[in-house]
Design a protein around this motif. Structure first.
Motif, mmCIF file in Angstrom:
data_model
loop_
_atom_site.group_PDB
_atom_site.id
_atom_site.type_symbol
_atom_site.label_atom_id
_atom_site.label_comp_id
_atom_site.label_asym_id
_atom_site.label_seq_id
_atom_site.Cartn_x
_atom_site.Cartn_y
_atom_site.Cartn_z
ATOM 1 N N ASP A 69 1.942 5.863 -62.598
ATOM 2 C CA ASP A 69 1.591 4.550 -63.159
ATOM 3 C C ASP A 69 1.721 3.502 -62.055
ATOM 4 O O ASP A 69 2.436 3.692 -61.079
ATOM 5 C CB ASP A 69 2.449 4.220 -64.385
ATOM 6 C CG ASP A 69 3.897 4.643 -64.227
ATOM 7 O OD1 ASP A 69 4.331 4.941 -63.093
ATOM 8 O OD2 ASP A 69 4.617 4.661 -65.238
ATOM 9 N N CYS A 127 10.480 -1.054 -62.178
ATOM 10 C CA CYS A 127 10.577 0.235 -62.889
ATOM 11 C C CYS A 127 10.151 1.381 -61.977
ATOM 12 O O CYS A 127 9.926 2.501 -62.421
ATOM 13 C CB CYS A 127 9.754 0.201 -64.183
ATOM 14 S SG CYS A 127 10.221 1.513 -65.344
ATOM 15 N N HIS A 164 7.349 1.947 -60.383
ATOM 16 C CA HIS A 164 5.984 2.465 -60.433
ATOM 17 C C HIS A 164 5.326 2.442 -59.044
ATOM 18 O O HIS A 164 4.398 3.214 -58.789
ATOM 19 C CB HIS A 164 5.144 1.707 -61.468
ATOM 20 C CG HIS A 164 5.680 1.838 -62.873
ATOM 21 N ND1 HIS A 164 5.027 1.366 -63.991
ATOM 22 C CD2 HIS A 164 6.818 2.408 -63.344
ATOM 23 C CE1 HIS A 164 5.736 1.626 -65.076
ATOM 24 N NE2 HIS A 164 6.838 2.249 -64.706
ATOM 25 N N HIS A 185 6.233 5.808 -57.858
ATOM 26 C CA HIS A 185 5.417 6.864 -58.490
ATOM 27 C C HIS A 185 4.039 6.934 -57.844
ATOM 28 O O HIS A 185 3.521 8.017 -57.567
ATOM 29 C CB HIS A 185 5.263 6.611 -60.006
ATOM 30 C CG HIS A 185 6.564 6.372 -60.717
ATOM 31 N ND1 HIS A 185 6.642 5.728 -61.940
ATOM 32 C CD2 HIS A 185 7.845 6.674 -60.373
ATOM 33 C CE1 HIS A 185 7.907 5.667 -62.307
ATOM 34 N NE2 HIS A 185 8.657 6.217 -61.389
ATOM 35 N N GLU A 225 1.331 0.854 -67.922
ATOM 36 C CA GLU A 225 2.321 1.678 -68.640
ATOM 37 C C GLU A 225 3.288 0.812 -69.408
ATOM 38 O O GLU A 225 3.822 1.227 -70.429
ATOM 39 C CB GLU A 225 3.080 2.573 -67.654
ATOM 40 C CG GLU A 225 3.908 3.679 -68.317
ATOM 41 C CD GLU A 225 5.140 3.182 -69.047
ATOM 42 O OE1 GLU A 225 5.400 3.652 -70.168
ATOM 43 O OE2 GLU A 225 5.851 2.303 -68.507
ATOM 44 N N GLU A 226 3.518 -0.416 -68.936
ATOM 45 C CA GLU A 226 4.591 -1.250 -69.498
ATOM 46 C C GLU A 226 4.167 -2.041 -70.730
ATOM 47 O O GLU A 226 4.975 -2.776 -71.288
ATOM 48 C CB GLU A 226 5.106 -2.239 -68.439
ATOM 49 C CG GLU A 226 5.752 -1.582 -67.220
ATOM 50 C CD GLU A 226 7.150 -1.049 -67.495
ATOM 51 O OE1 GLU A 226 7.646 -1.188 -68.618
ATOM 52 O OE2 GLU A 226 7.736 -0.488 -66.556
ATOM 53 N N HIS A 268 9.461 10.164 -63.040
ATOM 54 C CA HIS A 268 9.960 8.795 -63.147
ATOM 55 C C HIS A 268 11.256 8.678 -62.368
ATOM 56 O O HIS A 268 12.108 9.549 -62.468
ATOM 57 C CB HIS A 268 10.188 8.380 -64.597
ATOM 58 C CG HIS A 268 10.160 6.887 -64.779
ATOM 59 N ND1 HIS A 268 11.154 6.071 -64.292
ATOM 60 C CD2 HIS A 268 9.244 6.072 -65.335
ATOM 61 C CE1 HIS A 268 10.841 4.802 -64.558
ATOM 62 N NE2 HIS A 268 9.681 4.771 -65.188
ATOM 63 N N GLU A 308 7.617 5.731 -73.281
ATOM 64 C CA GLU A 308 6.804 5.925 -72.067
ATOM 65 C C GLU A 308 5.421 6.313 -72.559
ATOM 66 O O GLU A 308 5.306 7.172 -73.436
ATOM 67 C CB GLU A 308 7.377 7.104 -71.294
ATOM 68 C CG GLU A 308 7.710 6.875 -69.848
ATOM 69 C CD GLU A 308 6.548 6.636 -68.896
ATOM 70 O OE1 GLU A 308 5.395 7.022 -69.226
ATOM 71 O OE2 GLU A 308 6.791 6.075 -67.822
#
Ligand code: NI
Length: 393
Positions: free
Chosen positions: A79, A104, A106, A109, A139-140, A167, A336
């Motif tokens: 994400d 977070c 991302h 990721h 994603e959030e 994650h 998620e």
């Protein structure tokens, strides 16, 4: 062996991808506005000679073909969106976008998946099948980028047999990964309830219909949905988190607005609970003379890790980083949007350790001081490449 080659390449390329993470971290974008990030990912894939498609405006879907490209298709997901948080870390790659932060992970990721793409592409004559790279938006934030991509056919043409996502985990030491089979994360639905009564002088309650009192009864009654209707072995949460109504001491207001969250790990129970909530809110408020408006904003489904796939991923991790570094992860009532994929095809969503107590890297995700020990990037990109190249479908 391919695992050894992947490890060597991950080590060799790690500095380059740590720089990439710094760039992404310094330029965070909110959900569904990942224009620069998307462009960055596209440029990177183009540079590597990996063909890609755009879906849901900012989503980037790449394909890497190995030997016998039709023999199996594996999806790897990252994400790309950030959060509306003001970063407080004093680092050279601190967010340059006011009030927006990759809190977070991302950025990590996305970096790990780009790194895996480079490795898989370089070794494409040494593995079988096709890898579908999914760089997803949003994603959030509801409705979840995953749901938009699925509507636009991300799970077709070619259809992946399974999907992996990682994650960052700030509670897990760097060097480790953690896994769990079955239910791992919850669905999250938002509750918006308006209770309409009849306002008036607080000294004359008999002339009013008091929405404060009705709402108070309803909040307590709603706790029965979980405590008396749900199997106690089935994780679920109902929390009323906002109660708004009234301004002063001597006026009964016309209405009260409640907000809350409902979380579950079983899709059948989830929708049965929605009915119970709806019926209780309607009937109880009616019985006390009020009217109700109820909205259940249906959010992400729960994340379910396919047992077989999770076991395979765990074995792969054990081979990659050693048994001592592979742990069981806890269930969480957080949500998620990987849940959308895992409800459609076998999925495995696992955790990458990023904590380093000695270096003081311990802040949780969604906080202004969240950061990672960047040696996790070599492990994350290597693991994604290793899963992509070696899991049999
Ligand atoms: Ni996240």
């Amino acid at each position: 062996m391919i695992a050894e080659k992947i490890k060597a390449l991950a080590k060799q390329y790690a500095p380059e991808f740590i720089d990439i993470r710094h760039h992404l971290h310094a330029h965070p974008e909110l959900s569904y506005q990942e224009y620069e990030t998307s462009k960055f990912v596209q440029d990177k894939l183009f540079e590597l000679g990996i063909p890609f498609d755009i879906k849901a405006t900012t989503g980037v879907i790449g394909l890497i073909k190995g030997r016998n490209p039709n023999s199996r298709v594996i999806a790897l997901r990252a994400d790309m969106d950030a959060l509306p948080i003001q970063e407080e870390n004093e680092v050279p790659y601190k967010s340059t976008h006011d009030g927006v932060m990759h809190a977070c992970g991302h950025d990590v990721h996305t970096t790990c998946l780009l790194g895996a793409a480079k490795i898989l592409n370089e070794l494409r004559n040494e593995w079988e099948g096709t890898i579908k790279l999914i760089f997803q938006p949003g994603e959030e934030k509801n409705p979840g980028g995953a749901s938009l991509l699925i509507k636009e056919g991300v799970l077709d043409n070619p259809a992946p047999a399974c999907i992996f996502g990682l994650h960052v985990h700030p509670g897990l030491a760097v060097g480790k990964m953690s896994f769990r089979a079955g239910k791992v994360m919850a669905s999250a639905d938002e509750l918006y309830i308006t209770i309409k009564g009849k306002g008036g002088h607080a000294a004359s309650p008999h002339l009013c219909i008091d929405p404060i009192l009705i709402a108070s009864h309803l909040i307590i009654a709603l706790q029965q949905v979980v405590s008396r209707n749900n199997d106690p072995h089935n994780p679920t949460v109902l929390s009323i988190t906002s109660f708004k109504g009234g301004e002063t001491t001597n006026v009964i207001p016309n209405e009260v607005k409640l907000k809350g969250t409902f979380r579950a790990m079983d899709e059948t129970w989830r929708f049965k609970a929605h009915e119970l909530i709806r019926k209780m809110a309607t009937d109880l408020v009616h019985s006390m003379g009020g009217e109700t408006d109820l909205l259940i904003d249906v959010g992400y489904p729960s994340v379910y890790n396919n047992e077989v796939l999770n076991e395979i991923a765990k074995e792969k991790a054990t081979a990659f980083i050693g048994e001592a570094n592979v742990e069981e992860t806890e269930k969480r009532m957080g949500a998620e949007d990987f849940g959308y994929y895992s409800q459609q095809i076998p999925g495995c969503f696992f955790r990458l350790g990023v904590m380093n107590k000695e270096k003081g890297i311990t802040a949780g995700v969604h906080t202004p001081t969240f950061n990672i020990d960047e040696s996790a990037i070599e492990i994350g990109m290597g693991m994604m490449a290793w899963l992509g190249s070696s899991v049999k479908s």
